[in-house]
Design a protein around this motif. Structure first.
Motif, mmCIF file in Angstrom:
data_model
loop_
_atom_site.group_PDB
_atom_site.id
_atom_site.type_symbol
_atom_site.label_atom_id
_atom_site.label_comp_id
_atom_site.label_asym_id
_atom_site.label_seq_id
_atom_site.Cartn_x
_atom_site.Cartn_y
_atom_site.Cartn_z
ATOM 1 N N CYS A 300 0.811 -1.170 -0.172
ATOM 2 C CA CYS A 300 -0.049 0.023 0.180
ATOM 3 C C CYS A 300 0.817 1.310 0.029
ATOM 4 C CB CYS A 300 -0.846 0.073 1.211
ATOM 5 S SG CYS A 300 -2.214 -1.172 1.085
ATOM 6 N N LEU A 301 2.004 1.115 0.857
ATOM 7 C CA LEU A 301 2.697 2.424 0.746
ATOM 8 C C LEU A 301 3.410 2.580 -0.486
ATOM 9 C CD1 LEU A 301 4.361 1.814 4.336
ATOM 10 C CD2 LEU A 301 2.903 3.806 3.680
ATOM 11 N N LYS A 302 3.888 1.573 -1.227
ATOM 12 C CA LYS A 302 4.349 1.851 -2.258
ATOM 13 C C LYS A 302 3.412 2.223 -3.439
ATOM 14 C CE LYS A 302 7.789 -2.179 -2.093
ATOM 15 N NZ LYS A 302 8.086 -3.552 -2.449
ATOM 16 N N LYS A 303 2.206 2.005 -3.415
ATOM 17 C CA LYS A 303 1.157 2.803 -4.235
ATOM 18 C C LYS A 303 0.953 4.128 -3.988
ATOM 19 C CE LYS A 303 -2.259 0.246 -5.817
ATOM 20 N NZ LYS A 303 -3.585 -0.286 -5.770
ATOM 21 N N SER A 304 1.611 4.656 -2.786
ATOM 22 C CA SER A 304 1.463 5.912 -2.475
ATOM 23 C C SER A 304 2.737 6.502 -2.571
ATOM 24 C CB SER A 304 1.042 6.351 -0.900
ATOM 25 O OG SER A 304 -0.106 5.856 -0.701
ATOM 26 N N ARG A 305 3.777 5.856 -3.436
ATOM 27 C CA ARG A 305 4.919 6.367 -4.212
ATOM 28 C C ARG A 305 6.158 6.660 -3.035
ATOM 29 N NH1 ARG A 305 4.831 7.496 -9.331
ATOM 30 N NH2 ARG A 305 6.825 6.409 -8.945
ATOM 31 N N LEU A 306 6.049 5.644 -2.028
ATOM 32 C CA LEU A 306 7.095 5.598 -0.760
ATOM 33 C C LEU A 306 7.598 4.100 -0.988
ATOM 34 C CD1 LEU A 306 5.019 6.794 2.305
ATOM 35 C CD2 LEU A 306 6.304 8.145 0.523
ATOM 36 N N ASP A 307 8.966 4.065 -0.603
ATOM 37 C CA ASP A 307 9.772 2.685 -0.573
ATOM 38 C C ASP A 307 9.238 2.031 0.798
ATOM 39 O OD1 ASP A 307 10.497 2.676 -3.080
ATOM 40 O OD2 ASP A 307 12.564 3.186 -2.807
ATOM 41 N N ALA A 308 8.948 0.727 0.880
ATOM 42 C CA ALA A 308 8.606 0.131 2.144
ATOM 43 C C ALA A 308 9.133 -1.634 1.866
ATOM 44 C CB ALA A 308 7.112 0.337 2.351
ATOM 45 N N LYS A 309 9.456 -1.909 2.917
ATOM 46 C CA LYS A 309 10.045 -3.204 3.413
ATOM 47 C C LYS A 309 9.344 -3.693 4.524
ATOM 48 C CE LYS A 309 13.943 -6.306 3.042
ATOM 49 N NZ LYS A 309 15.317 -6.488 2.892
ATOM 50 N N ALA A 310 8.854 -4.904 4.384
ATOM 51 C CA ALA A 310 8.195 -5.319 5.708
ATOM 52 C C ALA A 310 9.104 -6.458 6.413
ATOM 53 C CB ALA A 310 6.837 -6.371 5.522
ATOM 54 N N THR A 311 9.548 -6.314 7.651
ATOM 55 C CA THR A 311 10.366 -7.274 8.299
ATOM 56 C C THR A 311 9.605 -7.389 9.570
ATOM 57 O OG1 THR A 311 12.346 -6.180 7.620
ATOM 58 C CG2 THR A 311 12.676 -7.674 9.618
ATOM 59 N N GLY A 312 9.021 -8.904 9.717
ATOM 60 C CA GLY A 312 8.146 -9.198 10.886
ATOM 61 C C GLY A 312 6.828 -8.203 10.853
#
Length: 551
Positions: A300-312
């Motif tokens: 969802c954050l990527k679709k808002s033009r931010l980079d994001a990575k989930a860890t846990g």
């Protein structure tokens, strides 16, 4: 609210393969409103907290993420150093101390792109720049400039040809005779010398924050641009330049840094550094009422033009420099909602085994309102966040233990109020054109630092003001006694002379009942009346309901 004109043919070019109808349908879900459609042009209204929406490039950038055309942080890179420099003279420190700049090379301009850049410039002036007071922008034809340029000062008889002018005018003439000079000249009022940017050949680029020079005017023939931002606030300058940089990059320019040589201290601008923030999946789901996994939140954050990575259960987010509106986890939660699709979210009624009923506090407040309106008073509603000026300096109150917002975006909402009376005086000042007498009251919270200097204490209080030619202590005391006796059944009320900077000395008292001191009452000082530009005497009282009701 600022408005951007978006041509449909440009929107098609920015979003190839995406139907225009779909793009327009998505506009409200990135926080944009369609004000109207004139033929092939859509007028789009945006919130000033998103300065990147000040051009159609920024709007298309956000839509590309929402429709899945491009996700993650937008492509942007600096193409190295330009080798160009701005030398800062010490004399500007007393007037407009900061300057940042960039070089945009090998681009193409057409009429619509120039219109977008001009519109963006003015919106940034009004928003980030606070009507040019904090920051102002100059865009120039780079090929008409001989570097290095100097950011220095000049006297009022210094002359050059201002933008759209045909002959030289002195600084004094520009400030008095040109439209922009009359509108923004007050920002330089009282200055002994005036800020100017001059190149090595003596060509004047600008008289910030008022007007550019005609010699470096931008037109469709320009392939290389020089952009400078002068400011009284360095962060505002950097924020504005970051938005300009990404917009020019999207317009096809190569962005190169410019060296700011501030008396030997050198700095490369623009600042393109990204920021890191993290947020928990539990926090986001609690705020939004969703049940998303950390991985889904990252998408969802990527679709808002931010980079994001989930860890846990944690999501690490990278925020581009131009997104100046993201400062807290709650902002990331909003971006998740946008990326998820607000149109997909449905309201739900909370599950409760009991029916609602009025609280005791609400009943108390209703009794107060009934009494005050019976006394001929109108209720006023004001924000708990107010300006430092209204709460303290205009009232002559000392700034003691102020509870200020960290990183506020508005000087009108920078401190939590410790008294209701200043807000009521501001309400009176906004209604000087109305008929007198004017009688107002307000029930609201005030905020104070605990005696140990740590915990913040909230107090419910009620305050009232009367304003007319004969307003005085006797009238306001009568209203106070009526409130305490009719609203609370208090009969033993005493007033003992006291000093308070908000009230006239000798016309001020503490309000006491059997529980002790519960408030203050008196006639407002001439200083406050003059500062709020009121035309008549004002009397006021303020009572601590928390003490009165043992809340």
């Amino acid at each position: 609210m600022p408005v951007v004109n978006v041509a449909l043919d440009r929107l098609k070019k920015f979003l190839p393969g995406v139907k225009v109808e779909k793009a327009l349908d998505m506009l409200p879900f990135v926080g944009l409103d369609i004000e109207g459609i004139d033929g092939d042009v859509v007028r789009v209204e945006y919130n000033p907290n998103r300065p990147d929406f000040s051009s159609d490039y920024g709007i298309a950038r956000a839509l590309a993420g929402l429709v899945g055309k491009e996700t993650g942080m937008p492509k942007f890179r600096l193409s190295g150093k330009s080798g160009l420099a701005v030398k800062v003279d010490r004399s500007v420190k007393k007037v407009r101390p900061f300057v940042v700049a960039l070089a945009a090379k090998n681009g193409k301009l057409d009429d619509e792109t120039i219109k977008q850049l001009i519109s963006m410039q003015e919106d940034l002036h009004n928003g980030v720049g606070r009507r040019r007071k904090k920051a102002s922008i100059g865009m120039h034809n780079l090929d008409a400039i001989k570097f290095p340029v100097r950011y220095t000062t000049a006297s009022s008889d210094y002359s050059f040809v201002p933008l759209a002018g045909s002959k030289e005018q002195t600084v004094e003439q520009i400030l008095q005779e040109t439209e922009t000079g009359r509108v923004y000249g007050h920002l330089l009022a009282g200055a002994e010398k005036y800020p100017v940017i001059i190149d090595s050949a003596g060509t004047t680029l600008s008289l910030p924050p008022v007007i550019n020079g005609e010699a470096t005017k931008v037109d469709e023939k320009c392939k290389n641009l020089f952009v400078e931002v002068t400011a009284t606030d360095k962060k505002a300058a950097d924020d504005a330049l970051a938005v300009i940089a990404v917009t020019l990059f999207d317009a096809g320019f190569q962005i190169k840094t410019v060296t700011i040589d501030d008396n030997g201290k050198k700095l490369e601008t623009p600042d393109a550094a990204t920021r890191k923030m993290s947020v928990g999946a539990g926090y986001v789901n609690e705020i939004l009422g969703l049940n998303l996994t950390a991985k889904e939140i990252a998408e969802c954050l990527k679709k808002s033009r931010l980079d994001a990575k989930a860890t846990g259960n944690k999501i690490a987010c990278t925020i581009p420099r131009y997104r100046t509106d993201i400062t807290h986890e709650i902002d990331l939660a909003e971006e998740v909602a946008i990326g998820y699709g607000i149109y997909r979210m449905e309201p739900n009624f909370p599950v409760s085994p009991t029916s609602g009923q009025r609280s005791a506090l609400s009943s108390y407040f209703s009794a107060i309102r009934q009494t005050m309106t019976g006394l001929g008073m109108l209720e006023s509603f004001n924000f708990s966040l107010t300006s430092r000026e209204v709460q303290y300096s205009l009232c002559g109150r000392p700034e003691y233990d102020i509870l200020a917002v960290d990183g506020t975006k508005s000087i009108e909402h920078e401190v939590l109020r410790s008294s209701l009376v200043p807000s009521l005086l501001q309400s009176l000042s906004r209604n000087v054109h109305e008929e007198y007498p004017q009688r107002l009251f307000e029930i609201g919270k005030t905020f104070h630092r605990h005696d140990d200097g740590g915990k913040i204490v909230e107090r419910w209080q009620v305050a009232a003001v009367v304003a007319h030619g004969e307003a005085g202590y006797t009238e306001i005391k009568s209203a106070m006694q009526a409130l305490l006796s009719s609203g609370f059944g208090v009969s033993a009320i005493t007033t003992k002379a006291s000093d308070d900077p908000l009230y006239i000395k000798g016309r001020c008292a503490k309000i006491s009942i059997d529980k002790g001191v519960v408030g203050t009452i008196g006639e407002i000082t001439p200083l406050a009346i003059d500062n709020f530009k009121l035309r008549v005497p004002v009397a006021a009282f303020e009572i601590d309901l928390s003490a009165l009701l043992s809340l």
